[in-house]
Scaffold this active site. Structure first.
Site, short mmCIF file in Angstrom:
data_model
loop_
_atom_site.label_atom_id
_atom_site.label_comp_id
_atom_site.label_asym_id
_atom_site.label_seq_id
_atom_site.Cartn_x
_atom_site.Cartn_y
_atom_site.Cartn_z
N ILE A 190 0.83 -1.20 0.00
CA ILE A 190 0.00 0.00 0.00
C ILE A 190 0.88 1.26 0.00
O ILE A 190 1.66 1.49 0.92
CB ILE A 190 -0.95 0.01 1.22
CG1 ILE A 190 -1.75 -1.30 1.27
CG2 ILE A 190 -1.87 1.22 1.15
CD1 ILE A 190 -2.54 -1.62 0.02
N GLU A 399 -1.11 -1.11 -10.31
CA GLU A 399 -2.29 -0.55 -10.98
C GLU A 399 -2.75 -1.44 -12.15
O GLU A 399 -3.30 -0.97 -13.13
CB GLU A 399 -1.99 0.87 -11.47
CG GLU A 399 -3.22 1.73 -11.72
CD GLU A 399 -4.05 2.00 -10.47
OE1 GLU A 399 -5.18 2.47 -10.62
OE2 GLU A 399 -3.56 1.74 -9.35
N THR A 401 -1.34 -5.39 -13.81
CA THR A 401 -0.18 -5.88 -14.55
C THR A 401 -0.37 -5.74 -16.06
O THR A 401 -1.49 -5.53 -16.55
CB THR A 401 0.07 -7.37 -14.22
OG1 THR A 401 -1.06 -8.13 -14.71
CG2 THR A 401 0.23 -7.60 -12.73
N GLN A 403 -0.32 -8.07 -18.11
CA GLN A 403 -1.19 -9.15 -18.57
C GLN A 403 -2.67 -8.82 -18.34
O GLN A 403 -3.52 -9.12 -19.19
CB GLN A 403 -0.82 -10.45 -17.84
CG GLN A 403 0.54 -11.02 -18.25
CD GLN A 403 1.73 -10.19 -17.79
OE1 GLN A 403 1.68 -9.58 -16.72
NE2 GLN A 403 2.78 -10.16 -18.58
#
Length: 418
Positions: A190, A399, A401, A403
């Protein structure tokens, strides 16, 4: 006669198009709009002031924060004083209410100086976005208002040790107890976690595994000093070390119902809507890094000589610079297109993912090529490009990947044919 006849032919073509190619009609018959890459006066002022700030306040200290891992409070204070933090908070709550394009202009410029500092600065906008999009007036006034009164940072708590790309597998849970909710669970990776004044927290509120994601999650704003909130140690990452990244646990944390963001059970929709706003800003940060890599490589190629001439005159090096420039410009087009759609009220999911994905590709390849142009010097910490290479990798992970972006792009593409 010519105009009338020409218009008749155009009308005939339109009718035939709708009959023969019905799936293309939304594209063919969409209303025309002006396309311009010229920034207006306000956008140019934002660009110039942020660029000046970056060169004077960010670039000189970037190496220090990379080496120490200290949180860049001094830089953030100056950024807050200048007005380039919390930029999309509405004027009603003390903010500037800037457009997404204007916010991305700022993030690219700060990213040019240091993407770790840009992530620390941009972490506020990430946490604020769901409140801006779905929060009540009272929630906005309480939590967004305070961000414009003094320098504070906030954190976006969605990722968990077992839930990254698969957001719907989040285990942090909330249950209604009287007029309040009680939250239990943990979040990981985070941004701004160790210094946050408040968290946006994504929880599973319906324990039934068969409940659809669209109804199973509830989101909250949680005060960082609430009893039961425990922040973990700072993670020492490969790059972007100025950004404070930690885990946080919630142990029977009591949150008033007034702190629900959106509707109870509607947290998943809130989180998904935020990506359309936040992914372009991450793409913009990667643009800054890609441009910095090109800038450093270009300047070095003009100074370094081999075989009696500057290395940029060697075709092998010149081609690398050309490809770096192409990647930056193409990624910028996608990011700006996503901003234009968002600012004009159109769904921008497709271009947001393209901009985020190609921005990450441009940043990583440009950083790698910059190291190559520098040769052995590029592998050494005395030169700036090795930091760029380390900083760039995270753009292919956080945010969403690469993929996941490809899955979204493929899905959005296919909807045009279905």
């Amino acid at each position: 006669y010519y105009i009338t006849n020409n218009l008749s032919r155009m009308a005939l073509v339109g009718r035939l198009t709708r009959q023969l190619f019905p799936r293309l009609c939304p594209v063919v018959t969409s209303p025309a709009r002006n396309i311009s890459f010229n920034l207006n006066e306000q956008e140019n002022e934002i660009l110039e002031s942020t660029r000046k700030f970056t060169l004077e306040e960010v670039v000189p200290v970037a190496a220090h924060y990379d080496e120490t891992g200290d949180y860049p409070w001094e830089v953030l204070q100056k950024a807050w004083d200048l007005g380039i933090m919390n930029t999309t908070i509405e004027e009603e709550y003390g903010g500037l209410g800037l457009s997404l394009l204007e916010a991305c202009i700022i993030q690219e410029e700060i990213g040019f100086g240091c993407t770790g500092i840009a992530t620390a600065l941009g972490g506020n906008s990430l946490a604020e976005s769901p409140v801006i999009i779905a929060g009540s007036h009272e929630l906005k006034k309480k939590y967004l208002g305070r961000m414009t009164e003094e320098l504070l940072v906030a954190a976006y708590g969605v990722t968990e040790p077992h839930a990254g790309s698969d957001v719907a597998s989040a285990r942090t849970n909330s249950r209604k107890v009287g007029d309040d909710y009680v939250i239990n669970g943990s979040k990981m990776w985070i941004t701004n976690c160790g210094h946050a004044n408040w968290f946006f927290v994504f929880t599973r509120s319906d324990p039934d595994p068969k409940c659809p994601a669209a109804k199973a999650f509830t989101a909250f704003v949680v005060d960082a000093d609430a009893p039961g909130v425990t922040v973990g140690r700072k993670e020492w990452n490969m790059g972007q070390r100025a950004s404070d990244t930690r885990g946080v646990t919630f142990d029977d944390v009591v949150v008033p119902a007034a702190n629900v963001v959106g509707e109870p059970g509607g947290g998943f929709k809130v989180a998904m809507k935020c990506f359309d706003k936040t992914r372009p800003t991450v793409g913009a940060m990667s643009l800054g890094l890609a441009r910095r890599a090109l800038d450093e490589a270009t300047k070095y190629s003009m100074e370094r000589k081999t075989m009696g001439k500057p290395i940029f005159l060697h075709q092998a090096v010149n081609f690398m610079l050309a490809e770096m420039a192409m990647r930056y410009e193409l990624a910028k087009l996608a990011v700006w297109r996503s901003c234009a759609d968002y600012d004009e009220g159109r769904r921008n999911t497709y271009y947001a993912s393209i901009g985020k994905l190609y921005g990450a590709i441009a940043a990583n390849k440009n950083a790698s090529d910059a190291v190559q142009v520098f040769g052995g010097n590029g592998y050494n910490k005395e030169y700036p490009v090795e930091k760029l290479m380390r900083d760039a990798k995270i753009f292919q992970i956080y945010e969403g990947t690469d993929q996941i972006q490809k899955l979204i792009i493929g899905r959005e593409h296919m909807t045009k044919y279905m």
